[in-house]
Structure formats: C-alpha cells, structure tokens
Write an enzyme that holds these catalytic residues in place. Structure first.
Site, PDB file in Angstrom:
ATOM      1  N   LYS A 155       0.609  -1.139  -0.316  1.00  0.00           N
ATOM      2  CA  LYS A 155       0.066  -0.077   0.195  1.00  0.00           C
ATOM      3  C   LYS A 155       0.843   1.820   0.075  1.00  0.00           C
ATOM      4  CE  LYS A 155      -3.910   1.871   2.553  1.00  0.00           C
ATOM      5  NZ  LYS A 155      -5.015   2.118   3.391  1.00  0.00           N
ATOM      6  N   SER A 176     -10.530   2.446   2.170  1.00  0.00           N
ATOM      7  CA  SER A 176      -8.584   2.884   1.762  1.00  0.00           C
ATOM      8  C   SER A 176      -7.908   1.677   0.609  1.00  0.00           C
ATOM      9  CB  SER A 176      -8.110   3.642   2.803  1.00  0.00           C
ATOM     10  OG  SER A 176      -6.987   2.747   3.558  1.00  0.00           O
ATOM     11  N   SER A 230     -10.337  -0.775   6.390  1.00  0.00           N
ATOM     12  CA  SER A 230      -9.433  -0.558   5.252  1.00  0.00           C
ATOM     13  C   SER A 230      -8.565  -2.006   4.443  1.00  0.00           C
ATOM     14  CB  SER A 230      -8.429   0.915   4.960  1.00  0.00           C
ATOM     15  OG  SER A 230      -9.389   1.318   5.205  1.00  0.00           O
TER      16      SER A 230
HETATM   17  N1  GLN Z   1     -12.955   3.675   5.721  1.00  0.00           N
HETATM   18  C1  GLN Z   1     -13.066   4.750   7.074  1.00  0.00           C
HETATM   19  C2  GLN Z   1     -12.470   5.495   6.860  1.00  0.00           C
HETATM   20  O1  GLN Z   1     -13.254   6.159   5.682  1.00  0.00           O
HETATM   21  C3  GLN Z   1     -11.501   3.441   7.148  1.00  0.00           C
HETATM   22  C4  GLN Z   1     -11.044   3.674   6.532  1.00  0.00           C
HETATM   23  C5  GLN Z   1      -9.620   2.846   7.289  1.00  0.00           C
HETATM   24  O2  GLN Z   1      -9.144   2.012   7.572  1.00  0.00           O
HETATM   25  N2  GLN Z   1      -8.197   3.597   6.772  1.00  0.00           N
HETATM   26  O3  GLN Z   1     -11.712   6.136   7.684  1.00  0.00           O
END
Ligand code: GLN
Length: 524
Positions: free
Chosen positions: A81, A156, A180
């Site tokens: 990532k 994400s 995410s």
């Molecule tokens: N979708 C969640 C957010 O927007 C989690 C994001 C993540 O785990 N980095 O905060």
C-alpha cells in the site's frame, strides 16, 4: 513456469522456487506480465517497480544457487500500500501532497516481507491518506473492482485488494484504521486480516489515527494470509513502534489446523442485532449464514452474544479518527514535507496554500472536522463522549469473549457499489458499520470470502473477531470457513485441479480464465 502464474498460491510459489521447479526471476516476470495484462483495466497500482522485483528475484536465485536455505516466502510477488515507505519508491498516500515524496527508508512491515523473500511488484492505490471506503478519493485515479470494472474495490486499501483479486500478486499489504483491509477484501473476494492493535509494527507507515491504525495482509487463501502474518511478526517486537508487541509466529500452523486452536468444540458468537441491522442486504446475510453453517459442520457451537454499545462505534470513530488525523496530518505544512506552493511571500501563506492545494476534499473534510472537534468547548462534548463510548465498546467485547471463542459477523453490509453510487460522505461511512468497532476496541478481525451473492453475483464475505492477541484463532476459524464453503474464491489456487484461475469476471472483463465465473456461480 509449469503452471499458469495466477493459479499458484504464495505457498506454492515459495515451494516451487525452493525446490527449483522454477526461478524467482521467472515468477517476477510472470507477475509483471500479469500486471501488464490486467492493470490497464483494474488500475490497482500507483507505481510498478520491475527493477526492485527483478533485483530481489535475482538475489533469491543466486542464494539458492549458492546452496543457501531460502526464506519462507522466497519468490512471492507482493503489492505494498502506498502509505508504506519502501526505499527506491515514492510514498504518495495517493495524495498530491506527497506526489513526489521519496521514501527515505523502508517500513518495518515491508522490510519483514522482503526479508521473508517477497518480491516488491509495486505500490498499491488507496484512498487519499487512507480516508475512505472506495479508493475513489485517490488523487491519481480510481481502482476498478476486478469482478465488475464499473464498481469500486472498497477502500482505503482498494489497490492492494484488487491487485490480489485480479491475480497480479498473491499477497499484498494494507492498513486498517476503521476497516480498510477487511472491507476491500470483502468487496474483492479475497482474504484480508487486521491483526490486534500492536501485533504488527506501523513504523514507516504514514499515520492516520494512531490509536486505531494497524497493518495486515491480503491473500487469496487463508494459508497465504497466515504465512504473511508469520513473516510480519517474525523478528519480534519492533523497538521503533512503541505499540508493537511480541507475537508468536503461529499462524501457518493454525491454518493447517495445528496448535492450540481447534475449531471443534469451540463456541462461536453471533450478534442478533448485527444480523438484523437495517442496511444489511439479504445476500450478505445469507453469506454469513453459510459461514456459520461451515463452522457448525466443523464442530463449533453457535451461540448468541450481545454487544450493547457497538451502535456507538461509528460515531465514536468519526470523532477519534478525525481528531487524531488532524494532529497527524499537521506535519504536512508545506514546509517540512510534501507539496510546497510556489511564489509565497510568507510562511503562513505558504503553509495555508500548500495545504489548500495539496489535499483533496475528503482529507480536508476529516482535518476540518478534527480541528473543530478538538476546539475548546466542543472538545468536552464530543471527544470525551467518544472516549467513554470506546471504553464501553471495549468492555462489550471483553464480556462477549467470556462466553465465546470467536464472534462471527458480516464484514460489510453490502456488496461492491458502483463508482459514484455513494456520494454522501455519511452514507459512505456506513460501509464500515461492521468493521469500525474492532479498531475502537483493538481486537483483530479477518474477512473471509463465502461465495457469490445470489442477486448481485458479486463476492460476499464474513468477518471473524477474536479476543486481543488471539489472532491465530482468526486464521484457524477462517480456514474452517474456507474449507466449508468450498474454498470460495480461492477455488483453483493451490488446489490439485489447478485449472480454475482465481481471476474474477474473467471472460467478460479481463479476457482470461472463463472457467472461474462458472465455478463462482455454483457457490452462490
Ligand atoms: N473507511 C474508513 C474511513 O474512511 C476507514 C479507513 C481506514 O481504515 N483507513 O475512515
């Protein structure tokens, strides 16, 4: 190579390289060819790194030729990532702010995977600074779900999940602050694990919410994810991450059904309120029920448990997360890191304009929210309340685990949605209704595929949750689910018939492996 690359699991690739069935360089080339073939449609990567992959492969082949013992994942292609530093690459966080930021060193998680023998194929796309559930907030390009290119891969860590689902790499690293890893894994039909907070080092990973962030792997099989977990914890606690803890590398053994975690005779908790929640689609519910049936067949006992305060998790997360993000992202000030607005006559102006032009809309929204929530007068009302909710949610899980060994629940309320389908930020936040409470409480969770949905034809997943630092249980139970539902999307990967390629939507979308679509359909 004797077999088509994307039918091989990480375990099989490592075994093939170790036994001399093929060279690591051949694997690297096959991975890069798979990227070349599928990347134009999927767009999982921000940067592909052929030189790094081939150099790593050559080192492995040379070591083998010299008679050295190879590390456990020797020759296994890996996507990383793009919020993880890897020397020789940029670490952009999918943001204009860090578009030209060169990694000054390698994050511990990436370094450990490379030490285990992985070949770094590229840096995976993500939501900007990991804010999001769709990967559509990447400043560079969206990523398309390999099962249906008009849909999102989740986020994400959407690039990591899509790269694995599309058969470009058998393993990827992601980070999970509110879901995410688990949500994109669910939407892409791959396995994704968020270990307990502190189990894997975050050193060198760009921080979002420091009390919530955790690194973990994606793979097409539970065994591959287990092997990656062993690599991530090998070497013990990382002195560069103060939250890092010593974790035994017992994951691969757990995947094989060895160790102290048999499924038979164990108690699996189901949360009735979760299964009846508004927004949960019938096909996801049916998928979770398939997982429950698989665990029942494996000899586990299903019981109901209650998590009375978990309803408050999303609200608490959208206070704690933005507050921590506001603090963490203050370092991107147009002076020390990243984008610098040219031609400014004062530092204040340079900072303000660099931030205004370097960050995208969601990253600004989170930071403005965080700034507001931490302002005087507001702080007491929201931040304290969120911390109290956090204590209650953590206690809920602790109480539930006095009654059960693991909890089974959905990973996401619905299948992959179309690009642009969810435009309201608060509606998007609900995509994480089942994942967020684990970041709040700190426990580990794993998303495991359970077949295709009967109405959408898209991947469905179930999530397993274990007590803190009992993450090997996640692997043991996920392996039982995987076996019970027929290998789900891993059908073909690592199986003797080997003919079924784990690349979804293939005939119509990617032009390869028509057999898989039929096999997946049977699972539904
Ligand atoms: N979708 C969640 C957010 O927007 C989690 C994001 C993540 O785990 N980095 O905060």
């Amino acid at each position: 190579m004797p077999q088509s690359y994307d039918t091989l699991s990480a375990e099989q690739i490592a075994a093939g390289v170790r036994d001399g069935a093929f060279l690591a360089v051949e694997v690297a080339r096959a991975a890069l060819e798979a990227v070349e073939a599928r990347e134009p449609e999927v767009q999982a990567f921000i940067q592909v790194t052929p030189e790094l992959a081939l150099a790593a492969a050559e080192r492995i082949d040379a070591a083998r030729a010299a008679g050295e013992t190879l590390p456990p994942l020797a020759g296994v292609p890996l996507a990383i990532k793009d919020n993880m530093n890897l020397e020789g690459t940029r670490t952009t966080c999918a943001s204009r702010m860090l578009e030209s930021y060169e990694s000054p060193y390698t994050a511990t998680c990436a370094a450990r995977m490379l030490k285990a023998g992985c070949l770094p194929i590229g840096k995976a796309n993500m939501d900007e600074f990991a804010f999001g559930s769709s990967t559509d907030t990447s400043a560079f390009h969206p990523t398309n779900n390999p099962w249906d290119l008009t849909r999102v891969p989740g986020g994400s860590s959407g690039g990591s999940a899509a790269a694995v689902a599309a058969g470009m790499v058998p393993l990827a690293l992601g980070s999970d602050t509110g879901g995410s890893i688990r949500q994109p894994a669910a939407l892409c039909g791959v396995v994704g694990m968020k270990p307990t907070y502190g189990a894997v080092s975050r050193y060198g990973v760009v921080a979002f919410g420091s009390s919530l962030d955790q690194v973990g792997p994606f793979g097409r099989t539970v065994a591959d994810v287990a092997a990656a977990m062993d690599a991530l914890v090998a070497g013990g606690r990382d002195p560069y991450d103060s939250t890092s803890q010593e974790v035994a590398p017992s994951f691969a053994a757990a995947a094989r059904g060895e160790g102290a975690v048999p499924v038979a005779g164990r108690r699996v908790g189901l949360v009735p309120a979760f299964m009846e929640a508004e927004g949960l689609t019938p096909e996801v519910r049916a998928g979770v029920e398939r997982a429950a049936a698989a665990l029942d067949a494996a000899g586990a006992e299903l019981v109901e448990v209650d998590l009375p305060h978990v309803d408050a998790a999303i609200a608490a997360y959208y206070v704690i997360g933005p507050a921590e993000a506001f603090s963490n992202l203050a370092r991107f000030d147009g002076i020390r890191y990243g984008y610098q607005e040219p031609g400014c006559t004062s530092l204040a102006r340079q900072s303000a304009l660099s931030r205004a032009h370097g960050f995208g809309a969601e990253a600004k929204r989170r930071q403005l929210l965080g700034a507001y929530l931490l302002s005087s007068g507001v702080y007491d009302r929201y931040y304290y309340a969120a911390q109290k909710a956090r204590t209650l949610i953590t206690a809920d899980y602790a109480r539930a685990f006095e009654q059960v060994d693991v909890i089974l629940m959905p990973a996401t309320p619905h299948a992959a949605f179309r690009h642009g389908e969810i435009s309201d930020p608060t509606a998007m936040y609900l995509s994480d209704m089942y994942t967020i409470s684990l970041n709040i409480a700190g426990n580990g969770g794993i998303s495991v595929p359970v077949g295709l949905g009967e109405s959408s034809g898209l991947p469905m997943a179930a999530q397993l949750v274990a007590p803190a630092f009992a993450d090997e249980r996640l692997i043991a139970f996920a392996a039982a689910v995987e076996r019970g539902v027929g290998g789900a999307f891993a059908a073909g990967v690592g199986s003797p018939e080997g003919a079924v390629v784990p690349v979804p939507g293939s005939a119509s979308v990617l032009g390869v492996a028509p057999a898989f679509a039929g096999k997946g359909g049977e699972l539904a």
